[in-house]
Design a protein around this motif. Structure first.
Motif, PDB file in Angstrom:
ATOM      1  N   PHE A  78       0.832  -1.198   0.000  1.00  0.00           N
ATOM      2  CA  PHE A  78       0.000   0.000   0.000  1.00  0.00           C
ATOM      3  C   PHE A  78       0.870   1.253   0.000  1.00  0.00           C
ATOM      4  CE2 PHE A  78      -1.929   3.435   2.461  1.00  0.00           C
ATOM      5  CZ  PHE A  78      -3.062   3.680   1.702  1.00  0.00           C
ATOM      6  N   ALA A  79       1.916   1.246   0.818  1.00  0.00           N
ATOM      7  CA  ALA A  79       2.795   2.420   0.916  1.00  0.00           C
ATOM      8  C   ALA A  79       3.509   2.682  -0.404  1.00  0.00           C
ATOM      9  CB  ALA A  79       3.808   2.220   2.044  1.00  0.00           C
ATOM     10  N   GLY A  80       3.996   1.614  -1.047  1.00  0.00           N
ATOM     11  CA  GLY A  80       4.683   1.772  -2.333  1.00  0.00           C
ATOM     12  C   GLY A  80       3.774   2.346  -3.394  1.00  0.00           C
ATOM     13  N   ALA A  81       2.543   1.822  -3.455  1.00  0.00           N
ATOM     14  CA  ALA A  81       1.575   2.331  -4.432  1.00  0.00           C
ATOM     15  C   ALA A  81       1.210   3.778  -4.131  1.00  0.00           C
ATOM     16  CB  ALA A  81       0.322   1.459  -4.421  1.00  0.00           C
ATOM     17  N   ALA A  82       1.039   4.101  -2.836  1.00  0.00           N
ATOM     18  CA  ALA A  82       0.666   5.459  -2.446  1.00  0.00           C
ATOM     19  C   ALA A  82       1.762   6.459  -2.797  1.00  0.00           C
ATOM     20  CB  ALA A  82       0.375   5.508  -0.945  1.00  0.00           C
ATOM     21  N   THR A  97       1.374  14.909  -7.820  1.00  0.00           N
ATOM     22  CA  THR A  97       2.155  16.121  -7.581  1.00  0.00           C
ATOM     23  C   THR A  97       2.681  16.695  -8.894  1.00  0.00           C
ATOM     24  OG1 THR A  97       2.832  15.311  -5.401  1.00  0.00           O
ATOM     25  CG2 THR A  97       4.154  17.077  -6.369  1.00  0.00           C
ATOM     26  N   VAL A  98       3.205  15.821  -9.751  1.00  0.00           N
ATOM     27  CA  VAL A  98       3.704  16.266 -11.057  1.00  0.00           C
ATOM     28  C   VAL A  98       2.580  16.893 -11.866  1.00  0.00           C
ATOM     29  CG1 VAL A  98       4.606  15.465 -13.288  1.00  0.00           C
ATOM     30  CG2 VAL A  98       5.635  14.641 -11.162  1.00  0.00           C
ATOM     31  N   ALA A  99       1.422  16.228 -11.893  1.00  0.00           N
ATOM     32  CA  ALA A  99       0.278  16.752 -12.654  1.00  0.00           C
ATOM     33  C   ALA A  99      -0.164  18.106 -12.107  1.00  0.00           C
ATOM     34  CB  ALA A  99      -0.878  15.756 -12.601  1.00  0.00           C
ATOM     35  N   ILE A 156       0.714   7.265 -17.522  1.00  0.00           N
ATOM     36  CA  ILE A 156       1.964   6.506 -17.377  1.00  0.00           C
ATOM     37  C   ILE A 156       2.109   6.003 -15.948  1.00  0.00           C
ATOM     38  CG2 ILE A 156       4.484   6.765 -17.304  1.00  0.00           C
ATOM     39  CD1 ILE A 156       4.206   8.540 -19.814  1.00  0.00           C
ATOM     40  N   ALA A 157       1.848   6.859 -14.979  1.00  0.00           N
ATOM     41  CA  ALA A 157       1.931   6.430 -13.580  1.00  0.00           C
ATOM     42  C   ALA A 157       0.938   5.303 -13.297  1.00  0.00           C
ATOM     43  CB  ALA A 157       1.666   7.617 -12.660  1.00  0.00           C
ATOM     44  N   GLY A 158      -0.276   5.428 -13.825  1.00  0.00           N
ATOM     45  CA  GLY A 158      -1.264   4.362 -13.648  1.00  0.00           C
ATOM     46  C   GLY A 158      -0.811   3.051 -14.257  1.00  0.00           C
ATOM     47  N   LEU A 159      -0.221   3.116 -15.445  1.00  0.00           N
ATOM     48  CA  LEU A 159       0.287   1.909 -16.100  1.00  0.00           C
ATOM     49  C   LEU A 159       1.403   1.271 -15.274  1.00  0.00           C
ATOM     50  CD1 LEU A 159       0.660  -0.076 -18.441  1.00  0.00           C
ATOM     51  CD2 LEU A 159       2.061   1.672 -19.581  1.00  0.00           C
ATOM     52  N   LEU A 160       2.314   2.090 -14.732  1.00  0.00           N
ATOM     53  CA  LEU A 160       3.408   1.545 -13.921  1.00  0.00           C
ATOM     54  C   LEU A 160       2.865   0.891 -12.654  1.00  0.00           C
ATOM     55  CD1 LEU A 160       6.036   4.414 -14.298  1.00  0.00           C
ATOM     56  CD2 LEU A 160       5.941   2.237 -15.532  1.00  0.00           C
ATOM     57  N   LEU A 161       1.811   1.457 -12.074  1.00  0.00           N
ATOM     58  CA  LEU A 161       1.175   0.832 -10.910  1.00  0.00           C
ATOM     59  C   LEU A 161       0.594  -0.533 -11.274  1.00  0.00           C
ATOM     60  CD1 LEU A 161      -0.650   3.835  -9.189  1.00  0.00           C
ATOM     61  CD2 LEU A 161       1.023   2.323  -8.113  1.00  0.00           C
ATOM     62  N   VAL A 162      -0.072  -0.610 -12.420  1.00  0.00           N
ATOM     63  CA  VAL A 162      -0.632  -1.887 -12.872  1.00  0.00           C
ATOM     64  C   VAL A 162       0.487  -2.899 -13.123  1.00  0.00           C
ATOM     65  CG1 VAL A 162      -1.893  -3.019 -14.746  1.00  0.00           C
ATOM     66  CG2 VAL A 162      -2.705  -0.839 -13.844  1.00  0.00           C
ATOM     67  N   TRP A 163       1.568  -2.444 -13.736  1.00  0.00           N
ATOM     68  CA  TRP A 163       2.716  -3.316 -14.021  1.00  0.00           C
ATOM     69  C   TRP A 163       3.279  -3.901 -12.730  1.00  0.00           C
ATOM     70  CZ3 TRP A 163       6.314  -1.641 -18.581  1.00  0.00           C
ATOM     71  CH2 TRP A 163       7.138  -2.702 -18.948  1.00  0.00           C
ATOM     72  N   LEU A 164       3.435  -3.048 -11.713  1.00  0.00           N
ATOM     73  CA  LEU A 164       3.937  -3.530 -10.420  1.00  0.00           C
ATOM     74  C   LEU A 164       2.932  -4.475  -9.756  1.00  0.00           C
ATOM     75  CD1 LEU A 164       5.454  -0.234  -8.940  1.00  0.00           C
ATOM     76  CD2 LEU A 164       6.724  -2.195  -9.817  1.00  0.00           C
ATOM     77  N   ALA A 165       1.663  -4.094  -9.772  1.00  0.00           N
ATOM     78  CA  ALA A 165       0.636  -4.916  -9.134  1.00  0.00           C
ATOM     79  C   ALA A 165       0.529  -6.282  -9.805  1.00  0.00           C
ATOM     80  CB  ALA A 165      -0.710  -4.194  -9.190  1.00  0.00           C
ATOM     81  N   ARG A 166       0.650  -6.308 -11.116  1.00  0.00           N
ATOM     82  CA  ARG A 166       0.562  -7.575 -11.851  1.00  0.00           C
ATOM     83  C   ARG A 166       1.640  -8.550 -11.417  1.00  0.00           C
ATOM     84  NH1 ARG A 166      -0.455 -11.681 -13.677  1.00  0.00           N
ATOM     85  NH2 ARG A 166      -0.971 -12.313 -15.811  1.00  0.00           N
ATOM     86  N   ASN A 167       2.768  -8.016 -10.963  1.00  0.00           N
ATOM     87  CA  ASN A 167       3.898  -8.856 -10.558  1.00  0.00           C
ATOM     88  C   ASN A 167       4.101  -8.871  -9.044  1.00  0.00           C
ATOM     89  OD1 ASN A 167       5.424  -9.676 -13.226  1.00  0.00           O
ATOM     90  ND2 ASN A 167       4.771  -7.547 -13.501  1.00  0.00           N
ATOM     91  N   LYS A 168       3.062  -8.437  -8.308  1.00  0.00           N
ATOM     92  CA  LYS A 168       3.114  -8.414  -6.833  1.00  0.00           C
ATOM     93  C   LYS A 168       4.354  -7.677  -6.337  1.00  0.00           C
ATOM     94  CE  LYS A 168       0.480 -12.712  -6.212  1.00  0.00           C
ATOM     95  NZ  LYS A 168       0.096 -12.858  -7.628  1.00  0.00           N
ATOM     96  N   ALA A 169       4.588  -6.510  -6.914  1.00  0.00           N
ATOM     97  CA  ALA A 169       5.802  -5.751  -6.592  1.00  0.00           C
ATOM     98  C   ALA A 169       5.501  -4.294  -6.272  1.00  0.00           C
ATOM     99  CB  ALA A 169       6.779  -5.836  -7.768  1.00  0.00           C
ATOM    100  N   LEU A 170       4.319  -4.021  -5.741  1.00  0.00           N
ATOM    101  CA  LEU A 170       3.958  -2.636  -5.445  1.00  0.00           C
ATOM    102  C   LEU A 170       4.862  -2.002  -4.400  1.00  0.00           C
ATOM    103  CD1 LEU A 170       0.053  -2.797  -5.475  1.00  0.00           C
ATOM    104  CD2 LEU A 170       1.498  -1.398  -6.966  1.00  0.00           C
ATOM    105  N   MET A 171       5.557  -2.813  -3.602  1.00  0.00           N
ATOM    106  CA  MET A 171       6.443  -2.246  -2.585  1.00  0.00           C
ATOM    107  C   MET A 171       7.605  -1.471  -3.189  1.00  0.00           C
ATOM    108  SD  MET A 171       7.249  -5.464  -3.380  1.00  0.00           S
ATOM    109  CE  MET A 171       7.250  -6.886  -2.330  1.00  0.00           C
TER     110      MET A 171
END
Length: 393
Positions: free
Chosen positions: A29-33, A41-43, A152-167
Protein backbone atom coordinates in the motif's frame (compact mmCIF):
# COMPACT_ATOMS: atom_id res chain seq x y z
CA UNK A 1 34.15 2.95 19.72
CA UNK A 2 33.21 5.61 22.27
CA UNK A 3 30.12 5.42 24.48
CA UNK A 4 28.53 8.30 22.57
CA UNK A 5 29.12 6.53 19.23
CA UNK A 6 27.66 3.25 20.56
CA UNK A 7 24.60 5.09 21.88
CA UNK A 8 24.11 6.88 18.57
CA UNK A 9 24.40 3.64 16.60
CA UNK A 10 22.04 1.81 18.96
CA UNK A 11 19.43 4.55 18.63
CA UNK A 12 19.75 4.55 14.86
CA UNK A 13 19.41 0.76 14.57
CA UNK A 14 16.46 0.72 16.96
CA UNK A 15 14.63 3.35 14.92
CA UNK A 16 15.48 1.51 11.69
CA UNK A 17 14.13 -1.83 12.99
CA UNK A 18 10.99 -0.15 14.32
CA UNK A 19 10.40 1.53 10.94
CA UNK A 20 10.83 -1.82 9.17
CA UNK A 21 8.35 -3.54 11.49
CA UNK A 22 5.78 -0.79 10.85
CA UNK A 23 6.44 -0.59 7.09
CA UNK A 24 6.59 -4.28 6.22
CA UNK A 25 2.88 -5.19 6.70
CA UNK A 26 1.79 -2.16 4.66
CA UNK A 27 4.66 -2.09 2.14
CA UNK A 28 2.47 -2.71 -0.93
CA UNK A 29 0.00 0.00 0.00
CA UNK A 30 2.80 2.42 0.92
CA UNK A 31 4.68 1.77 -2.33
CA UNK A 32 1.57 2.33 -4.43
CA UNK A 33 0.67 5.46 -2.45
CA UNK A 34 4.13 6.98 -2.90
CA UNK A 35 4.01 6.47 -6.67
CA UNK A 36 0.44 7.79 -6.90
CA UNK A 37 1.20 10.88 -4.80
CA UNK A 38 4.29 11.61 -6.90
CA UNK A 39 2.28 11.41 -10.13
CA UNK A 40 -0.47 13.64 -8.75
CA UNK A 41 2.15 16.12 -7.58
CA UNK A 42 3.70 16.27 -11.06
CA UNK A 43 0.28 16.75 -12.65
CA UNK A 44 -0.58 19.52 -10.17
CA UNK A 45 2.71 21.33 -10.77
CA UNK A 46 2.19 21.11 -14.55
CA UNK A 47 -1.25 22.66 -14.10
CA UNK A 48 -0.32 25.36 -11.59
CA UNK A 49 3.15 26.25 -12.91
CA UNK A 50 3.06 25.46 -16.64
CA UNK A 51 6.26 25.64 -18.67
CA UNK A 52 6.19 27.53 -21.96
CA UNK A 53 8.38 26.61 -24.92
CA UNK A 54 8.50 27.88 -28.50
CA UNK A 55 7.30 24.55 -29.92
CA UNK A 56 3.85 25.25 -28.49
CA UNK A 57 3.38 28.01 -31.09
CA UNK A 58 4.16 25.66 -33.98
CA UNK A 59 1.94 22.91 -32.56
CA UNK A 60 -0.87 25.44 -32.09
CA UNK A 61 -0.54 26.46 -35.74
CA UNK A 62 -0.58 22.80 -36.82
CA UNK A 63 -3.80 22.28 -34.88
CA UNK A 64 -5.44 25.34 -36.49
CA UNK A 65 -4.40 24.53 -40.07
CA UNK A 66 -7.59 22.63 -40.83
CA UNK A 67 -9.63 25.79 -40.13
CA UNK A 68 -7.27 28.60 -41.14
CA UNK A 69 -5.72 28.39 -44.60
CA UNK A 70 -4.28 31.89 -44.88
CA UNK A 71 -0.60 31.80 -43.67
CA UNK A 72 -0.69 35.29 -42.19
CA UNK A 73 -3.91 34.67 -40.28
CA UNK A 74 -2.61 31.30 -39.09
CA UNK A 75 0.58 32.95 -37.82
CA UNK A 76 -1.20 35.82 -36.09
CA UNK A 77 -3.84 33.62 -34.47
CA UNK A 78 -1.21 31.20 -33.15
CA UNK A 79 0.79 33.98 -31.53
CA UNK A 80 -2.37 35.59 -30.16
CA UNK A 81 -3.28 32.29 -28.45
CA UNK A 82 0.27 32.09 -27.10
CA UNK A 83 -0.06 35.58 -25.62
CA UNK A 84 -3.34 34.64 -23.93
CA UNK A 85 -1.79 31.60 -22.24
CA UNK A 86 1.59 32.83 -20.99
CA UNK A 87 2.82 35.70 -18.87
CA UNK A 88 4.09 38.92 -20.43
CA UNK A 89 7.68 37.99 -19.60
CA UNK A 90 7.33 34.54 -21.16
CA UNK A 91 5.79 36.04 -24.28
CA UNK A 92 8.71 38.44 -24.61
CA UNK A 93 11.16 35.56 -24.22
CA UNK A 94 9.37 33.45 -26.86
CA UNK A 95 9.18 36.28 -29.39
CA UNK A 96 12.22 38.53 -28.74
CA UNK A 97 14.81 36.31 -27.05
CA UNK A 98 17.01 35.50 -30.08
CA UNK A 99 17.21 36.10 -33.80
CA UNK A 100 15.35 32.91 -34.70
CA UNK A 101 12.37 33.67 -32.46
CA UNK A 102 12.24 37.29 -33.61
CA UNK A 103 12.13 36.20 -37.26
CA UNK A 104 9.37 33.64 -36.60
CA UNK A 105 7.30 36.27 -34.77
CA UNK A 106 7.71 38.89 -37.47
CA UNK A 107 7.66 36.78 -40.64
CA UNK A 108 4.61 34.52 -41.30
CA UNK A 109 6.28 33.02 -44.38
CA UNK A 110 9.38 31.95 -42.42
CA UNK A 111 7.13 30.60 -39.65
CA UNK A 112 5.17 28.54 -42.19
CA UNK A 113 8.32 26.76 -43.41
CA UNK A 114 8.88 25.35 -39.89
CA UNK A 115 5.54 23.57 -39.59
CA UNK A 116 6.75 20.51 -41.51
CA UNK A 117 8.68 19.53 -38.37
CA UNK A 118 5.42 19.48 -36.39
CA UNK A 119 2.63 18.37 -38.75
CA UNK A 120 4.02 14.83 -38.96
CA UNK A 121 3.05 14.15 -35.30
CA UNK A 122 -0.41 13.29 -36.60
CA UNK A 123 -1.73 11.47 -33.55
CA UNK A 124 -0.74 14.34 -31.29
CA UNK A 125 -2.20 16.98 -33.60
CA UNK A 126 -5.47 15.07 -34.15
CA UNK A 127 -5.96 14.51 -30.41
CA UNK A 128 -5.32 18.17 -29.62
CA UNK A 129 -7.61 19.19 -32.48
CA UNK A 130 -10.43 17.06 -31.04
CA UNK A 131 -9.92 18.56 -27.57
CA UNK A 132 -9.87 22.05 -29.09
CA UNK A 133 -13.61 21.73 -29.61
CA UNK A 134 -13.92 22.27 -25.84
CA UNK A 135 -10.93 24.56 -25.09
CA UNK A 136 -8.30 26.59 -26.88
CA UNK A 137 -5.42 24.65 -28.54
CA UNK A 138 -2.77 25.63 -25.98
CA UNK A 139 -4.91 24.35 -23.12
CA UNK A 140 -5.58 21.14 -25.05
CA UNK A 141 -1.82 20.59 -25.39
CA UNK A 142 -1.39 21.11 -21.65
CA UNK A 143 -4.21 18.65 -20.95
CA UNK A 144 -2.56 15.99 -23.12
CA UNK A 145 0.73 16.38 -21.23
CA UNK A 146 -0.95 16.18 -17.83
CA UNK A 147 -3.18 13.24 -18.78
CA UNK A 148 -0.21 11.38 -20.30
CA UNK A 149 1.77 11.77 -17.07
CA UNK A 150 -1.10 10.36 -15.00
CA UNK A 151 -1.70 7.54 -17.50
CA UNK A 152 1.96 6.51 -17.38
CA UNK A 153 1.93 6.43 -13.58
CA UNK A 154 -1.26 4.36 -13.65
CA UNK A 155 0.29 1.91 -16.10
CA UNK A 156 3.41 1.55 -13.92
CA UNK A 157 1.17 0.83 -10.91
CA UNK A 158 -0.63 -1.89 -12.87
CA UNK A 159 2.72 -3.32 -14.02
CA UNK A 160 3.94 -3.53 -10.42
CA UNK A 161 0.64 -4.92 -9.13
CA UNK A 162 0.56 -7.57 -11.85
CA UNK A 163 3.90 -8.86 -10.56
CA UNK A 164 3.11 -8.41 -6.83
CA UNK A 165 5.80 -5.75 -6.59
CA UNK A 166 3.96 -2.64 -5.45
CA UNK A 167 6.44 -2.25 -2.58
CA UNK A 168 8.94 -0.98 -5.16
CA UNK A 169 6.87 2.15 -5.79
CA UNK A 170 9.62 4.39 -4.30
CA UNK A 171 12.19 2.85 -6.64
CA UNK A 172 9.94 3.54 -9.62
CA UNK A 173 9.57 7.15 -8.43
CA UNK A 174 13.37 7.43 -8.29
CA UNK A 175 13.54 6.06 -11.85
CA UNK A 176 10.97 8.61 -13.00
CA UNK A 177 12.96 11.44 -11.44
CA UNK A 178 16.24 10.30 -13.01
CA UNK A 179 14.61 9.94 -16.44
CA UNK A 180 13.28 13.53 -16.33
CA UNK A 181 9.60 12.61 -16.06
CA UNK A 182 8.56 15.87 -14.41
CA UNK A 183 10.26 18.11 -16.96
CA UNK A 184 8.84 16.06 -19.84
CA UNK A 185 5.33 16.39 -18.40
CA UNK A 186 5.71 20.16 -18.19
CA UNK A 187 6.69 20.56 -21.84
CA UNK A 188 4.05 20.88 -24.55
CA UNK A 189 5.45 18.12 -26.76
CA UNK A 190 4.18 14.69 -27.84
CA UNK A 191 6.93 12.84 -25.96
CA UNK A 192 4.98 11.60 -22.94
CA UNK A 193 1.88 10.91 -25.04
CA UNK A 194 3.88 8.56 -27.27
CA UNK A 195 5.73 7.19 -24.24
CA UNK A 196 2.48 5.95 -22.72
CA UNK A 197 1.73 3.82 -25.79
CA UNK A 198 5.30 2.52 -25.99
CA UNK A 199 5.30 1.50 -22.32
CA UNK A 200 1.86 -0.06 -22.72
CA UNK A 201 3.14 -1.99 -25.76
CA UNK A 202 6.05 -3.33 -23.68
CA UNK A 203 3.75 -4.39 -20.85
CA UNK A 204 1.27 -6.05 -23.22
CA UNK A 205 4.03 -7.91 -25.09
CA UNK A 206 5.28 -9.44 -21.85
CA UNK A 207 1.66 -10.34 -21.08
CA UNK A 208 1.43 -12.13 -24.46
CA UNK A 209 -1.14 -9.71 -25.90
CA UNK A 210 0.51 -9.37 -29.31
CA UNK A 211 -2.37 -7.76 -31.25
CA UNK A 212 -2.82 -5.11 -28.56
CA UNK A 213 0.95 -4.61 -28.59
CA UNK A 214 0.84 -3.96 -32.33
CA UNK A 215 -1.98 -1.44 -31.94
CA UNK A 216 -0.01 0.47 -29.28
CA UNK A 217 3.15 0.52 -31.40
CA UNK A 218 1.21 1.92 -34.37
CA UNK A 219 -0.35 4.57 -32.12
CA UNK A 220 3.12 5.57 -30.82
CA UNK A 221 4.39 5.85 -34.39
CA UNK A 222 1.58 8.22 -35.41
CA UNK A 223 2.29 10.39 -32.36
CA UNK A 224 6.08 10.43 -32.89
CA UNK A 225 7.18 8.80 -36.18
CA UNK A 226 10.83 8.53 -35.08
CA UNK A 227 9.82 5.57 -32.87
CA UNK A 228 10.00 3.54 -36.08
CA UNK A 229 13.61 2.79 -35.10
CA UNK A 230 12.48 0.88 -32.01
CA UNK A 231 9.67 -0.87 -33.88
CA UNK A 232 12.17 -2.04 -36.52
CA UNK A 233 14.69 -3.35 -33.99
CA UNK A 234 11.93 -4.98 -31.93
CA UNK A 235 10.59 -6.77 -35.01
CA UNK A 236 14.09 -8.12 -35.81
CA UNK A 237 14.58 -9.56 -32.31
CA UNK A 238 11.08 -11.07 -32.30
CA UNK A 239 11.79 -12.59 -35.72
CA UNK A 240 15.01 -14.16 -34.44
CA UNK A 241 13.69 -15.45 -31.11
CA UNK A 242 10.12 -16.34 -32.09
CA UNK A 243 7.45 -14.92 -29.74
CA UNK A 244 5.11 -12.63 -31.65
CA UNK A 245 7.25 -12.70 -34.78
CA UNK A 246 4.48 -12.63 -37.39
CA UNK A 247 2.36 -9.96 -35.76
CA UNK A 248 5.41 -7.75 -35.14
CA UNK A 249 6.58 -8.33 -38.72
CA UNK A 250 3.21 -7.15 -40.01
CA UNK A 251 3.34 -4.22 -37.56
CA UNK A 252 6.73 -3.13 -38.86
CA UNK A 253 5.56 -3.28 -42.48
CA UNK A 254 2.48 -1.19 -41.66
CA UNK A 255 4.57 1.30 -39.70
CA UNK A 256 7.19 1.58 -42.44
CA UNK A 257 4.53 2.35 -45.04
CA UNK A 258 2.81 4.81 -42.70
CA UNK A 259 6.14 6.51 -41.95
CA UNK A 260 6.86 6.97 -45.66
CA UNK A 261 3.43 8.44 -46.31
CA UNK A 262 3.58 10.75 -43.28
CA UNK A 263 6.93 12.21 -44.28
CA UNK A 264 5.79 12.64 -47.86
CA UNK A 265 2.38 14.16 -47.17
CA UNK A 266 3.21 16.41 -44.22
CA UNK A 267 6.05 18.31 -45.85
CA UNK A 268 8.90 17.20 -43.61
CA UNK A 269 12.17 18.75 -44.90
CA UNK A 270 14.15 15.52 -44.58
CA UNK A 271 16.60 13.81 -42.23
CA UNK A 272 19.72 15.84 -42.94
CA UNK A 273 18.01 19.24 -42.81
CA UNK A 274 16.30 18.24 -39.54
CA UNK A 275 19.64 17.09 -38.15
CA UNK A 276 21.34 20.31 -39.25
CA UNK A 277 18.55 22.43 -37.81
CA UNK A 278 18.79 20.63 -34.47
CA UNK A 279 22.56 20.45 -34.06
CA UNK A 280 24.19 23.12 -36.22
CA UNK A 281 21.95 26.21 -36.34
CA UNK A 282 18.35 27.35 -36.17
CA UNK A 283 18.10 28.83 -39.64
CA UNK A 284 15.35 31.51 -39.77
CA UNK A 285 13.61 29.95 -42.79
CA UNK A 286 13.77 26.63 -44.61
CA UNK A 287 12.87 28.23 -47.92
CA UNK A 288 15.70 27.25 -50.30
CA UNK A 289 17.74 25.74 -47.46
CA UNK A 290 19.47 22.54 -48.59
CA UNK A 291 22.97 22.03 -47.09
CA UNK A 292 25.02 19.18 -48.62
CA UNK A 293 25.66 16.10 -46.49
CA UNK A 294 29.04 16.15 -44.74
CA UNK A 295 30.47 13.14 -42.84
CA UNK A 296 32.72 15.50 -40.87
CA UNK A 297 29.81 17.68 -39.74
CA UNK A 298 27.83 14.54 -38.87
CA UNK A 299 30.70 13.33 -36.63
CA UNK A 300 30.85 16.77 -35.03
CA UNK A 301 27.12 16.47 -34.29
CA UNK A 302 27.69 13.12 -32.59
CA UNK A 303 30.53 14.48 -30.46
CA UNK A 304 28.63 17.67 -29.56
CA UNK A 305 25.49 15.75 -28.66
CA UNK A 306 27.43 13.28 -26.51
CA UNK A 307 29.15 16.11 -24.61
CA UNK A 308 25.81 17.85 -24.01
CA UNK A 309 24.30 14.56 -22.83
CA UNK A 310 27.13 14.08 -20.34
CA UNK A 311 27.15 17.67 -19.08
CA UNK A 312 23.44 18.55 -18.88
CA UNK A 313 21.34 15.38 -19.14
CA UNK A 314 20.85 12.11 -17.22
CA UNK A 315 19.97 9.50 -19.84
CA UNK A 316 23.52 8.19 -20.37
CA UNK A 317 24.04 7.78 -16.63
CA UNK A 318 20.67 6.02 -16.29
CA UNK A 319 21.48 3.70 -19.18
CA UNK A 320 24.88 2.88 -17.72
CA UNK A 321 23.34 2.14 -14.29
CA UNK A 322 20.75 -0.18 -15.87
CA UNK A 323 23.42 -2.07 -17.81
CA UNK A 324 25.57 -2.49 -14.68
CA UNK A 325 22.53 -3.68 -12.71
CA UNK A 326 21.77 -6.22 -15.43
CA UNK A 327 25.32 -7.58 -15.62
CA UNK A 328 25.89 -7.72 -11.85
CA UNK A 329 22.49 -8.72 -10.47
CA UNK A 330 20.29 -10.33 -13.13
CA UNK A 331 20.56 -13.93 -14.28
CA UNK A 332 19.32 -13.78 -17.91
CA UNK A 333 18.49 -17.50 -17.86
CA UNK A 334 15.86 -16.85 -15.19
CA UNK A 335 14.16 -14.04 -17.14
CA UNK A 336 11.11 -14.85 -19.22
CA UNK A 337 11.87 -15.09 -22.93
CA UNK A 338 9.67 -12.14 -23.83
CA UNK A 339 11.23 -9.92 -21.16
CA UNK A 340 14.68 -10.82 -22.45
CA UNK A 341 13.75 -10.13 -26.09
CA UNK A 342 12.24 -6.77 -25.15
CA UNK A 343 15.22 -5.78 -23.02
CA UNK A 344 17.73 -6.55 -25.79
CA UNK A 345 15.58 -4.78 -28.40
CA UNK A 346 15.25 -1.63 -26.28
CA UNK A 347 18.98 -1.37 -25.58
CA UNK A 348 19.85 -1.93 -29.24
CA UNK A 349 17.28 0.61 -30.41
CA UNK A 350 18.65 3.29 -28.07
CA UNK A 351 22.08 2.83 -29.66
CA UNK A 352 20.61 2.72 -33.18
CA UNK A 353 18.48 5.83 -32.64
CA UNK A 354 21.43 7.76 -31.29
CA UNK A 355 23.56 6.91 -34.32
CA UNK A 356 20.79 7.83 -36.78
CA UNK A 357 19.68 10.99 -34.95
CA UNK A 358 21.79 11.93 -31.89
CA UNK A 359 19.25 13.56 -29.59
CA UNK A 360 20.93 14.70 -26.38
CA UNK A 361 17.83 15.36 -24.25
CA UNK A 362 16.72 12.69 -21.75
CA UNK A 363 13.04 13.10 -22.68
CA UNK A 364 13.64 11.34 -26.01
CA UNK A 365 14.85 8.21 -24.19
CA UNK A 366 12.33 8.26 -21.35
CA UNK A 367 10.06 5.37 -22.46
CA UNK A 368 13.01 3.12 -23.30
CA UNK A 369 14.82 3.72 -20.02
CA UNK A 370 11.62 3.25 -18.00
CA UNK A 371 10.75 0.04 -19.85
CA UNK A 372 14.27 -1.31 -19.24
CA UNK A 373 14.01 -0.32 -15.58
CA UNK A 374 10.64 -2.00 -15.12
CA UNK A 375 11.78 -5.20 -16.86
CA UNK A 376 14.93 -5.41 -14.73
CA UNK A 377 13.10 -4.54 -11.50
CA UNK A 378 10.41 -7.17 -12.06
CA UNK A 379 12.98 -9.76 -13.18
CA UNK A 380 15.07 -9.16 -10.06
CA UNK A 381 11.93 -9.38 -7.88
CA UNK A 382 10.97 -12.72 -9.46
CA UNK A 383 14.54 -13.95 -9.14
CA UNK A 384 14.63 -13.10 -5.42
CA UNK A 385 11.28 -14.80 -4.82
CA UNK A 386 12.56 -18.01 -6.41
CA UNK A 387 15.70 -17.81 -4.31
CA UNK A 388 13.65 -17.35 -1.12
CA UNK A 389 11.54 -20.43 -1.94
CA UNK A 390 14.63 -22.56 -2.47
CA UNK A 391 16.36 -21.34 0.70
CA UNK A 392 15.43 -23.49 3.74
CA UNK A 393 13.85 -21.59 6.64
Amino acid sequence: MTSAARLLETCFLSLYRLSCRIYRPMRHFAGAAILAVFALTVAAVVQVYPVSNWDMVAYTASILEDKITDPVELHDTSYELLKENVSEGEFQALTQDREYRIRQYEDPAAFGTMLGFYRLKLGYIKTARALSSFMDPVKSLRLISMASALAIAGLLLVWLARNKALMYGPIVVAMLIVTDFGASAALLTPDLYASFFLLLACFLYIERQDIATAACLIAALFIRPDHLAFIGVFFVFALIYGPGRWILTATFIVCLLAYSLILKDEGHPGWWIHLWFTHVEYVPTLEGFDPPFSPLIYLQMLVRSTVRSLMNQTWLAALFALVVFFTKVINPAQMTERARILLYAIFTSICAKYIVFPHFETRFYFPYLMAMGMILLVSWHQQERRKAKLTPA
